[in-house]
Design a protein around this motif. Structure first.
Motif, short mmCIF file in Angstrom:
data_model
loop_
_atom_site.label_atom_id
_atom_site.label_comp_id
_atom_site.label_asym_id
_atom_site.label_seq_id
_atom_site.Cartn_x
_atom_site.Cartn_y
_atom_site.Cartn_z
N LEU A 136 -38.29 62.06 -2.09
CA LEU A 136 -38.19 61.45 -0.76
C LEU A 136 -37.72 60.01 -0.88
N LEU A 137 -38.32 59.26 -1.80
CA LEU A 137 -37.91 57.88 -2.02
C LEU A 137 -36.44 57.81 -2.45
N PHE A 138 -36.07 58.66 -3.39
CA PHE A 138 -34.70 58.71 -3.90
C PHE A 138 -33.70 58.96 -2.77
N ALA A 139 -33.99 59.96 -1.94
CA ALA A 139 -33.09 60.32 -0.84
C ALA A 139 -32.96 59.17 0.16
N MET A 140 -34.09 58.56 0.53
CA MET A 140 -34.05 57.48 1.51
C MET A 140 -33.36 56.24 0.95
N MET A 141 -33.50 56.00 -0.36
CA MET A 141 -32.79 54.87 -0.99
C MET A 141 -31.28 55.07 -0.90
N ILE A 142 -30.83 56.30 -1.08
CA ILE A 142 -29.39 56.60 -0.97
C ILE A 142 -28.92 56.38 0.47
N LEU A 143 -29.69 56.92 1.43
CA LEU A 143 -29.33 56.75 2.84
C LEU A 143 -29.25 55.27 3.22
N VAL A 144 -30.28 54.52 2.85
CA VAL A 144 -30.32 53.10 3.18
C VAL A 144 -29.18 52.34 2.51
N SER A 145 -28.87 52.69 1.26
CA SER A 145 -27.80 52.03 0.51
C SER A 145 -26.45 52.19 1.21
N ASN A 195 -44.87 56.31 6.55
CA ASN A 195 -44.77 54.86 6.29
C ASN A 195 -43.75 54.50 5.20
N VAL A 196 -43.58 55.35 4.20
CA VAL A 196 -42.60 55.06 3.15
C VAL A 196 -41.19 54.99 3.73
N THR A 197 -40.85 55.97 4.55
CA THR A 197 -39.54 56.01 5.20
C THR A 197 -39.32 54.78 6.07
N THR A 198 -40.34 54.42 6.82
CA THR A 198 -40.23 53.29 7.75
C THR A 198 -39.95 51.98 7.03
N VAL A 199 -40.70 51.70 5.96
CA VAL A 199 -40.49 50.43 5.27
C VAL A 199 -39.12 50.39 4.58
N LEU A 200 -38.65 51.53 4.11
CA LEU A 200 -37.32 51.56 3.51
C LEU A 200 -36.24 51.19 4.51
N LEU A 259 -51.77 46.10 -3.84
CA LEU A 259 -50.40 46.59 -3.83
C LEU A 259 -50.28 47.98 -4.44
N LEU A 260 -51.29 48.38 -5.22
CA LEU A 260 -51.27 49.71 -5.84
C LEU A 260 -51.91 50.77 -4.96
N GLY A 261 -52.40 50.38 -3.79
CA GLY A 261 -53.18 51.29 -2.97
C GLY A 261 -52.38 52.35 -2.22
N ALA A 262 -51.11 52.11 -1.97
CA ALA A 262 -50.31 53.08 -1.20
C ALA A 262 -48.86 53.03 -1.66
N SER A 263 -48.19 54.15 -1.52
CA SER A 263 -46.79 54.25 -1.95
C SER A 263 -45.92 53.25 -1.21
N SER A 264 -46.16 53.08 0.10
CA SER A 264 -45.32 52.18 0.90
C SER A 264 -45.46 50.73 0.42
N ASN A 265 -46.65 50.34 -0.05
CA ASN A 265 -46.84 48.98 -0.57
C ASN A 265 -45.88 48.71 -1.72
N LEU A 266 -45.81 49.67 -2.65
CA LEU A 266 -44.98 49.50 -3.83
C LEU A 266 -43.50 49.52 -3.49
N VAL A 267 -43.14 50.28 -2.47
CA VAL A 267 -41.73 50.31 -2.03
C VAL A 267 -41.33 48.94 -1.49
N VAL A 268 -42.21 48.33 -0.69
CA VAL A 268 -41.92 46.99 -0.15
C VAL A 268 -41.77 45.99 -1.30
N VAL A 269 -42.65 46.08 -2.29
CA VAL A 269 -42.56 45.17 -3.45
C VAL A 269 -41.22 45.35 -4.16
N GLY A 270 -40.81 46.61 -4.34
CA GLY A 270 -39.54 46.89 -5.00
C GLY A 270 -38.36 46.33 -4.23
N LEU A 271 -38.36 46.49 -2.91
CA LEU A 271 -37.29 45.95 -2.07
C LEU A 271 -37.28 44.42 -2.09
N ALA A 272 -38.48 43.83 -2.14
CA ALA A 272 -38.57 42.36 -2.18
C ALA A 272 -38.01 41.82 -3.49
#
Length: 431
Positions: A58-67, A110-115, A376-389
């Motif tokens: 899911l993360l991989f697919a949304m990263m491609i879409l967003v890119s 939430n993962v999709t939204t933050v991406l 920051l380790l508590g949820a997948s969306s937290n780590l996605v935001v950190v990665g984008l930052a």
């Protein structure tokens, strides 16, 4: 011995990750490989049982879409358009992005939204020349709180909904959205008050923003319409997910592949793949293996069962304990494996004569989703935001986030305790 090794590797890895002395992806990967080398589990079990490929894909697919979509300038357009609607004032933008994040997380996960929203937020920050930290904090907290309100907002809710047939999309909405709204309003107001000085926008930058024409940022080439159409179609399919009976991951992958096919002459596949945040994806894999080690040796399952037996089958005590233990535990590790361990344990309570397990399910959902704000380790969306930052050269320190996240979780759990008590448990308290 295997149990001790698994625990030592897990704790050591987390301490190093939190200290931020070594790259987090390297630490998580090293921990996962050590568990393989020590024989805690074999490669087959590691890759089939413990790595959550649905989340990774899911993360991989949304990263491609967003890119691909980001190359059209649509994120700049939306950012400037929304910021102008609130006149470019820092506090107003914080409220705006928080509301959009919470609503998006309730409907899209939430993962999709933050991406989708973090790139937009960074465009606004660059124009206004303000600190990114308060806005990123607001997005993380709002994503987890908003995701609490619906069946599809956060993976733990989806897992609970799949395990308990009568807990439908509407059931989650009716039972969890009231407390989610209360917590959201309180926390966002508190964040705005805490960071009010860092949210001030100079009059010069505000006027610069107001003078911009959002349409000028759109690149009106042959990729604009396909990009917006596929992104819109993918998001719409997410909203219809409960009725389509197709996994979110499958819908996201379908959208990503379709967009790559439609735009490959302008954006070659190898170039798109280079822009995927591989470090974040591999960090997730390592993290899943670290938690998988605890699951393999039975630590998570035993912890869950001990918690239940401690209450001796008393429904009010059990519900409140599940809420708090799940909330605190979810701040330390990803909540998915803990919820997976808790579901069969709660189902066993039917054998003890409990006929109404719903308060336990709502306690589990609230604890798992809201507890994700602890670290920051508590949820997948937290780590996605950190990665984008990190891609934008912005660091969110683990300790700095914990100073905000832990009080937020404590407040959320106190409010949830009152909500659970008065709405579900009062009738079971002997008078």
């Amino acid at each position: 011995m295997i149990t001790v090794i698994s625990l030592i590797v897990f704790i050591t890895s987390y301490i190093i990750i939190i200290s931020e002395k070594v790259d987090r992806t390297l630490v998580a990967g090293t921990g996962g490989v050590l568990l393989l080398l020590f024989g805690v589990f074999d490669t087959k079990k590691a890759f089939i049982t413990y790595i959550d490929w649905n989340t990774i894909a899911l993360l991989f697919a949304m990263m491609i879409l967003v890119s691909i979509v980001s190359k059209t300038g649509v994120f700049e357009f939306i950012a400037i358009f929304l910021a102008q609607k609130v006149k470019g004032y820092g506090v107003s933008i914080l409220f705006m992005i928080s509301i959009v994040t919470a609503l998006g997380s309730a409907l899209l996960a939430n993962v999709t939204t933050v991406l989708l929203l973090v790139p937009i937020m960074f465009k606004i920050i660059k124009v206004l020349n303000v600190s990114a930290f308060p806005y990123l904090i607001a997005i993380i907290l709002s994503a987890n709180i908003g995701g609490t309100a619906t069946l599809i907002g956060d993976p733990p809710n989806l897992m609970i909904g799949q395990a308990v047939e009568h807990l439908t999309f509407n059931a989650f909405l009716v039972h969890l959205s009231p407390i989610a709204v209360i917590i959201f309003i309180l926390i966002v107001v508190a964040i705005a008050a805490t960071f009010r000085k860092r949210l001030q926008v100079s009059e010069e930058n505000r006027l610069t923003l107001m003078s911009l024409n959002p349409k000028q940022y759109l690149k009106k080439d042959a990729t604009l319409v396909p990009s917006l159409s596929v992104l819109g179609l993918t998001i719409f399919s997410f909203v219809l997910h409960p009725f389509l009976h197709i996994e979110l991951t499958s819908l996201a992958l379908g959208g990503a592949i379709l967009l790559m096919l439609l735009t490959h002459t302008y954006h070659p596949t190898e170039e798109v793949l280079k822009e995927v945040d591989w470090a974040t994806l591999f960090f997730f894999m390592g993290l899943f293996l670290l938690v998988g080690g605890l699951e393999e040796v039975g630590i998570i399952d035993e912890f869950a069962r001990s918690m239940i037996y401690f209450t001796e089958g008393d429904l009010p005590r059990t519900a409140i304990l599940i809420l708090w233990i799940t909330g605190l535990f979810s701040g330390v590790i990803d909540n998915i494996p803990f919820v997976a361990a808790m579901i069969p344990v709660i189902l066993e309570f039917q054998d003890y004569g409990m006929t109404n397990l719903d308060p336990l399910w709502w306690s589990l959902a609230l604890g798992a989703c809201l507890g994700g704000n602890g670290t920051l380790l508590g949820a997948s969306s937290n780590l996605v935001v950190v990665g984008l930052a990190i891609k934008e050269k912005v660091q969110i320190q683990f300790i700095d986030f914990m100073k905000i996240g832990i009080p937020v979780v404590l407040i959320s759990l106190i409010l949830s305790t009152l909500y659970i008590y008065f709405r579900y448990l009062l009738a079971f308290i002997p008078h």
